[in-house]
Design a protein around this motif. Sequence first.
Motif, PDB file in Angstrom:
ATOM      1  N   VAL A  90       1.055  -0.929   0.389  1.00 48.63           N
ATOM      2  CA  VAL A  90      -0.076   0.214  -0.224  1.00 48.63           C
ATOM      3  C   VAL A  90       1.190   1.358  -0.117  1.00 48.63           C
ATOM      4  O   VAL A  90       1.284   1.638   0.967  1.00 48.63           O
ATOM      5  CB  VAL A  90      -0.956   0.123   1.206  1.00 48.63           C
ATOM      6  N   LEU A  91       0.650   1.655  -0.592  1.00 49.63           N
ATOM      7  CA  LEU A  91       1.656   3.259  -1.115  1.00 49.63           C
ATOM      8  C   LEU A  91       0.555   4.619  -1.128  1.00 49.63           C
ATOM      9  O   LEU A  91      -0.350   4.722  -1.544  1.00 49.63           O
ATOM     10  CB  LEU A  91       1.881   3.222  -2.305  1.00 49.63           C
ATOM     11  N   TRP A  92       0.578   5.174   0.442  1.00 52.48           N
ATOM     12  CA  TRP A  92      -0.211   6.189   0.658  1.00 52.48           C
ATOM     13  C   TRP A  92       0.006   7.548  -0.076  1.00 52.48           C
ATOM     14  O   TRP A  92       1.444   8.011   0.561  1.00 52.48           O
ATOM     15  CB  TRP A  92      -0.648   6.009   2.561  1.00 52.48           C
ATOM     16  N   PHE A  93      -0.021   8.026  -0.979  1.00 54.54           N
ATOM     17  CA  PHE A  93       0.308   9.718  -1.258  1.00 54.54           C
ATOM     18  C   PHE A  93       0.216  10.829  -0.343  1.00 54.54           C
ATOM     19  O   PHE A  93      -1.789  10.715  -0.079  1.00 54.54           O
ATOM     20  CB  PHE A  93       0.279   9.543  -2.287  1.00 54.54           C
ATOM     21  N   TRP A  94       0.292  11.734   0.662  1.00 57.58           N
ATOM     22  CA  TRP A  94      -0.259  12.231   1.319  1.00 57.58           C
ATOM     23  C   TRP A  94       0.376  13.919   1.275  1.00 57.58           C
ATOM     24  O   TRP A  94       1.722  13.376   0.876  1.00 57.58           O
ATOM     25  CB  TRP A  94      -0.258  12.437   2.885  1.00 57.58           C
ATOM     26  N   ALA A  95      -0.139  14.684   2.005  1.00 56.92           N
ATOM     27  CA  ALA A  95       0.628  15.620   2.249  1.00 56.92           C
ATOM     28  C   ALA A  95       0.479  16.943   3.399  1.00 56.92           C
ATOM     29  O   ALA A  95      -0.831  16.698   3.737  1.00 56.92           O
ATOM     30  CB  ALA A  95       0.230  17.019   1.001  1.00 56.92           C
ATOM     31  N   PRO A  96       1.699  17.325   4.284  1.00 58.57           N
ATOM     32  CA  PRO A  96       1.060  17.312   5.876  1.00 58.57           C
ATOM     33  C   PRO A  96       0.655  18.225   5.808  1.00 58.57           C
ATOM     34  O   PRO A  96      -0.801  18.866   7.072  1.00 58.57           O
ATOM     35  CB  PRO A  96       2.202  18.190   5.947  1.00 58.57           C
ATOM     36  N   TRP A  97      -0.093  19.209   5.201  1.00 60.15           N
ATOM     37  CA  TRP A  97      -1.519  20.736   5.315  1.00 60.15           C
ATOM     38  C   TRP A  97      -3.078  19.896   4.896  1.00 60.15           C
ATOM     39  O   TRP A  97      -3.988  20.278   5.537  1.00 60.15           O
ATOM     40  CB  TRP A  97      -1.234  21.453   4.855  1.00 60.15           C
ATOM     41  N   CYS A  98      -2.782  18.951   4.493  1.00 60.38           N
ATOM     42  CA  CYS A  98      -4.006  17.952   3.812  1.00 60.38           C
ATOM     43  C   CYS A  98      -5.015  17.537   4.976  1.00 60.38           C
ATOM     44  O   CYS A  98      -4.668  16.740   5.320  1.00 60.38           O
ATOM     45  CB  CYS A  98      -3.506  16.660   2.364  1.00 60.38           C
ATOM     46  N   PRO A  99      -6.220  18.279   5.404  1.00 62.88           N
ATOM     47  CA  PRO A  99      -6.868  17.341   6.304  1.00 62.88           C
ATOM     48  C   PRO A  99      -7.768  15.938   5.827  1.00 62.88           C
ATOM     49  O   PRO A  99      -7.666  15.464   6.298  1.00 62.88           O
ATOM     50  CB  PRO A  99      -8.064  19.318   5.798  1.00 62.88           C
ATOM     51  N   THR A 100      -8.227  15.771   4.481  1.00 62.07           N
ATOM     52  CA  THR A 100      -8.289  14.405   3.806  1.00 62.07           C
ATOM     53  C   THR A 100      -6.971  13.519   4.453  1.00 62.07           C
ATOM     54  O   THR A 100      -7.074  12.232   4.749  1.00 62.07           O
ATOM     55  CB  THR A 100      -8.456  14.304   3.174  1.00 62.07           C
ATOM     56  N   CYS A 101      -5.807  14.103   4.125  1.00 61.24           N
ATOM     57  CA  CYS A 101      -4.701  13.120   4.873  1.00 61.24           C
ATOM     58  C   CYS A 101      -4.655  12.033   6.308  1.00 61.24           C
ATOM     59  O   CYS A 101      -4.419  11.349   6.917  1.00 61.24           O
ATOM     60  CB  CYS A 101      -3.634  13.482   3.963  1.00 61.24           C
ATOM     61  N   LYS A 102      -4.853  14.278   6.951  1.00 64.25           N
ATOM     62  CA  LYS A 102      -5.132  13.940   8.442  1.00 64.25           C
ATOM     63  C   LYS A 102      -6.246  12.527   8.441  1.00 64.25           C
ATOM     64  O   LYS A 102      -5.695  11.680   9.259  1.00 64.25           O
ATOM     65  CB  LYS A 102      -5.137  14.615   8.984  1.00 64.25           C
TER      66      LYS A 102
END
Length: 197
Positions: A90-102
């Motif tokens: 599983v590769l989870w692509f995220w950004a630190p400022w993204c509420p959906t990622c959180k």
Amino acid sequence: MHARTLLPATLAAALFTLTACGSGEGSTSDSGAGAAATSEASSPAQPPAASNDSGSGAEAAQVPKALNFAATTVDGKPFDAKTLAGKPTVLWFWAPWCPTCKGQAAETAKVAAANAGKVNVVGVAGLDKNAAMRDFVSDTGTGSFPHLSDEKGEVWKRFEVTQQSHYVILDKTGKTVYEGVLPGGKGLADKVAGLTG
């Protein structure tokens, strides 16, 4: 030379990504990883101790093209994706400022813990600086699995990811079997269970 031509494209992609946080639907795919090229590492690197790879099978498994890359973790450790071969990933692509990622963090960590030794889970952080990426991992309690610092977007390009909060799930042969957002990580456990039997 290339910096001048790449900068507008990179900025356009970043702006598109900023507006796309959490949007989009998941899809299944019969194709492998994206065709976007990245430079291959010239020397293999060791995975961090937190990678869910027990070491049994990665050496013997044939390395699929999708996993033929190297990167650096948010902790500054070298990471060789070849060590993921032979298990679903599983590769989870995220950004630190993204509420959906959180919102996806807790479920992603839960799936990683429940499948330790059977499935690789790797975060791929982008669209910000490494310090913010480290803070995200600490704040969300997702330090039990490795996170790559992809400030230049090389891994994102490799898998043709154009927005954060995006999952790419590979079967044990490296074939992409799912791509999508999965708000709150809902459905991730079921998708992983389908790959582990």
